[in-house]
Design an enzyme around this catalytic site. Sequence first.
Site, mmCIF file in Angstrom:
data_model
loop_
_atom_site.group_PDB
_atom_site.id
_atom_site.type_symbol
_atom_site.label_atom_id
_atom_site.label_comp_id
_atom_site.label_asym_id
_atom_site.label_seq_id
_atom_site.Cartn_x
_atom_site.Cartn_y
_atom_site.Cartn_z
ATOM 1 C CG ASP A 107 -2.014 -1.085 1.136
ATOM 2 O OD1 ASP A 107 -1.892 -1.979 0.273
ATOM 3 O OD2 ASP A 107 -2.949 -1.069 1.950
ATOM 4 C CG ASP A 138 -6.759 -0.138 1.028
ATOM 5 O OD1 ASP A 138 -7.101 -1.329 1.075
ATOM 6 O OD2 ASP A 138 -6.888 0.649 1.986
ATOM 7 C CG HIS A 162 -11.358 1.095 -0.112
ATOM 8 N ND1 HIS A 162 -11.566 -0.209 0.306
ATOM 9 C CD2 HIS A 162 -10.387 1.600 0.694
ATOM 10 C CE1 HIS A 162 -10.758 -0.469 1.323
ATOM 11 N NE2 HIS A 162 -10.024 0.600 1.581
ATOM 12 C CG HIS A 203 -12.203 0.392 5.371
ATOM 13 N ND1 HIS A 203 -11.434 -0.100 6.406
ATOM 14 C CD2 HIS A 203 -11.322 0.906 4.468
ATOM 15 C CE1 HIS A 203 -10.142 0.119 6.130
ATOM 16 N NE2 HIS A 203 -10.053 0.731 4.971
ATOM 17 C CE LYS A 256 -4.174 -4.171 0.968
ATOM 18 N NZ LYS A 256 -4.853 -3.144 1.750
ATOM 19 C CB CYS A 297 -2.087 -2.636 5.160
ATOM 20 S SG CYS A 297 -3.831 -2.171 4.994
HETATM 21 C C1 VGL Z 1 -4.571 1.019 5.825
HETATM 22 C C2 VGL Z 1 -5.867 2.164 7.286
HETATM 23 C C3 VGL Z 1 -6.966 2.004 6.488
HETATM 24 C C4 VGL Z 1 -3.224 0.501 5.478
HETATM 25 C C5 VGL Z 1 -5.653 0.841 5.006
HETATM 26 O O1 VGL Z 1 -2.887 0.403 4.277
HETATM 27 O O2 VGL Z 1 -2.465 0.182 6.417
HETATM 28 N N1 VGL Z 1 -4.690 1.669 6.972
HETATM 29 N N2 VGL Z 1 -6.836 1.339 5.348
#
Ligand code: VGL
Length: 194
Positions: free
Chosen positions: A9, A51, A53, A62, A102, A144
């Site tokens: 990420d 990520d 979304h 979320h 994801k 993550c």
């Molecule tokens: C993440 C918070 C919310 C991450 C993803 O990539 O660690 N943290 N969504």
Amino acid sequence: MTRALFIVDVQNDFTEGGALGVDGGDAVATAITRHLRAHAGDYELIVASRDWHHADHDNGGHFADGEPNYVDTWPVHCVAETTGAEYDPELDTGAVTHHVKKGQGVPAYSLFEGTTDDGEAVADLLTRHGVVDVDVVGIATDYCVRASALDAIAHGRRVRVLTDLVAGVAASSSEAALAELAHAGAELVTSTDR
Ligand code: VGL
């Protein structure tokens, strides 16, 4: 030994100026690029996750309805096809062998919850390539990175977290995450001492 690198990420929304930017995110992106220039050849697979979304959707709770608590509800971030969801420009993705997305409609902290562009599950990809060892880097240490490293251990891999190549949301939860990972069997090592 057959080793994979997970780059978790490293996206614009998780680096400085992003919707959920963490301190040190840009520096980590730059340092991962340096690590790749020197060591990409050490890895059978280099798997980078994003990520990804849904827009106009709470993604399974979320995205906060109101004020986020920054533990399990978050500001809108990493919406598919937006700049915030792209890799940070400091990350050179030239050596990445597999891109994983994801979180389409759901919270998904672990890279194992995603699939490659070919639709393959990460666990199957690792097994197909005989990966035994996994190095984990990226953002965020306390979310993550933590979840991806714990899942790699749960899937029977030997895991190292390269501690100079991760950045977290908060200092105390990042420290706790690293302690938890060490307790679970991960080796904590810097990219230069590994
Ligand atoms: C993440 C918070 C919310 C991450 C993803 O990539 O660690 N943290 N969504």
